[in-house]
Scaffold this active site. Structure first.
Site, PDB file in Angstrom:
ATOM      1  N   HIS A  18     -57.907-107.323  15.151  1.00  0.00           N
ATOM      2  CA  HIS A  18     -56.935-106.246  14.935  1.00  0.00           C
ATOM      3  C   HIS A  18     -55.688-106.396  15.805  1.00  0.00           C
ATOM      4  O   HIS A  18     -54.600-106.001  15.406  1.00  0.00           O
ATOM      5  CB  HIS A  18     -57.607-104.888  15.175  1.00  0.00           C
ATOM      6  CG  HIS A  18     -58.631-104.571  14.121  1.00  0.00           C
ATOM      7  ND1 HIS A  18     -59.719-103.766  14.349  1.00  0.00           N
ATOM      8  CD2 HIS A  18     -58.717-104.959  12.818  1.00  0.00           C
ATOM      9  CE1 HIS A  18     -60.430-103.677  13.237  1.00  0.00           C
ATOM     10  NE2 HIS A  18     -59.849-104.388  12.301  1.00  0.00           N
ATOM     11  N   ASN A 147     -63.840-106.523  -6.572  1.00  0.00           N
ATOM     12  CA  ASN A 147     -64.114-107.714  -5.787  1.00  0.00           C
ATOM     13  C   ASN A 147     -62.774-108.215  -5.212  1.00  0.00           C
ATOM     14  O   ASN A 147     -61.845-108.503  -5.963  1.00  0.00           O
ATOM     15  CB  ASN A 147     -64.729-108.752  -6.731  1.00  0.00           C
ATOM     16  CG  ASN A 147     -65.122-110.017  -6.022  1.00  0.00           C
ATOM     17  OD1 ASN A 147     -64.478-110.419  -5.040  1.00  0.00           O
ATOM     18  ND2 ASN A 147     -66.166-110.644  -6.497  1.00  0.00           N
ATOM     19  N   ASP A 168     -61.198-110.750   5.245  1.00  0.00           N
ATOM     20  CA  ASP A 168     -62.186-110.418   6.282  1.00  0.00           C
ATOM     21  C   ASP A 168     -63.533-110.080   5.632  1.00  0.00           C
ATOM     22  O   ASP A 168     -64.012-108.955   5.698  1.00  0.00           O
ATOM     23  CB  ASP A 168     -61.636-109.212   7.076  1.00  0.00           C
ATOM     24  CG  ASP A 168     -62.534-108.812   8.230  1.00  0.00           C
ATOM     25  OD1 ASP A 168     -63.355-109.638   8.671  1.00  0.00           O
ATOM     26  OD2 ASP A 168     -62.409-107.650   8.677  1.00  0.00           O
TER      27      ASP A 168
END
Ligand code: SAM
Length: 298
Positions: A18, A147, A168
């Site tokens: 992050h 997806n 991620d």
């Protein structure tokens, strides 16, 4: 789909990812022109650190818990201000301890400007519902119960022309590394100037080296890799058991088309993380280890 990010929210891997993500977003804000962020595996956006799941692992204590006890100073505080602003904006619980930790969608939403847009993809039904509760009705955010790999196929390049993709995935079925290579090759064909940030776990050094070779073999220029390794003493006891995943040795971020200033910034940020995420055990201090290297130069 067993993976639930709530068990890991705010851990060392999350803060590493992050912090880099926030720096990348800040870079796009240097020009007025609008940009879009596509977060292919979004999660839920806000994580309750007092939830039963987070309390089971307490992984956040070795991540954001440590950073808040060792905040950056001086020039580094300026570099990391945007990340800490988002963290600080989350609610506090008992004893002024952070009750909530921001996921990548919250970080992006907090940092983008009026003209910028965010596309979020989340496949897990319950997590998508929570994501909708957190961001539904926000005209700057598009939500897709889809997806993420398909979402990227369909929506790259974004109409803004500027922006980045965060990849991620949960890495639970052993196919995500191959999927990343396939997806990056396709995206780069259609959007040569796009920035792509990929988070990956390091569980096996050979497999990690193979992943880097596969990225180099794509013959795409401008690929930076940054990694963080924790000493054994820092490994959370529950890591690997909660979700039946092998323990991580560390994790990394691949950045394709990173801003030119990022390499220099990371040379300052990584030593801070090494130190702030260190573990004290039996009177000895074990710092984290990091590395930073160009897989392919421009
Ligand atoms: N990016 C988030 C953050 O930093 O706050 C964390 C994401 S978490 C590591 C991975 C997420 O991907 C999980 O919420 C999982 O439900 C979701 N997921 C798994 N497979 C997916 C797929 N094929 N497409 C989209 N989301 C998926």
């Amino acid at each position: 789909m067993n993976y639930r990010h709530i068990y890991h929210a705010g851990n060392f891997a999350d803060v590493f990812k992050h912090i880099i993500f926030a720096r990348l977003i800040e870079y796009f804000k240097r020009k007025d022109k609008a940009f879009r962020i596509l977060d292919s595996h979004a999660g839920i956006g806000d994580y309750d650190l007092t939830s039963i799941e987070a309390k089971k692992t307490l992984e956040w204590q070795n991540g954001i818990g440590k950073l808040l006890k060792n905040p950056p100073q001086g020039e580094l505080a300026e570099l990391l201000a945007s990340y800490f602003d988002v963290v600080e904006a989350q609610s506090n619980g008992e004893n002024n301890i952070k009750q909530s930790y921001p996921g990548s969608p919250r970080i992006a939403r907090h940092l983008i400007r009026n003209q910028d847009r965010l596309s979020l993809y989340e496949l897990h039904k319950d997590d998508f519902e929570t994501l909708k509760q957190n961001f539904g009705g926000d005209y700057q955010v598009k939500l897709f119960h889809l997806n993420g790999w398909q979402g990227l196929n369909a929506h790259i390049p974004p109409k803004e022309g500027r922006g980045m993709v965060l990849i991620d995935p949960p890495f639970e079925d052993g196919k995500d590394l191959d999927q990343i290579i396939e997806s990056v090759a396709k995206m780069h064909k259609h959007w040569r100037g796009g920035t792509i940030a990929i988070w990956y776990p390091i569980k096996d050094n050979n497999q990690n080296a193979q992943f880097h070779v596969a990225l180099k073999d794509l013959e795409i220029p401008n690929i930076l890799a940054s990694e963080i390794y924790l000493p054994d003493a820092a490994k959370p006891k529950a890591e690997g058991r909660m979700n039946r995943r092998p323990a991580m040795l560390g994790c990394g971020m691949i950045m394709i088309n990173p801003p030119y200033v990022l390499h220099g910034e990371l040379r300052k940020i990584l030593p801070y993380l090494q130190n702030a995420l260190a573990v004290e055990k039996l009177g000895k201090r074990y710092p984290a280890k990091t590395n930073l290297k160009w897989l392919v130069e421009e």
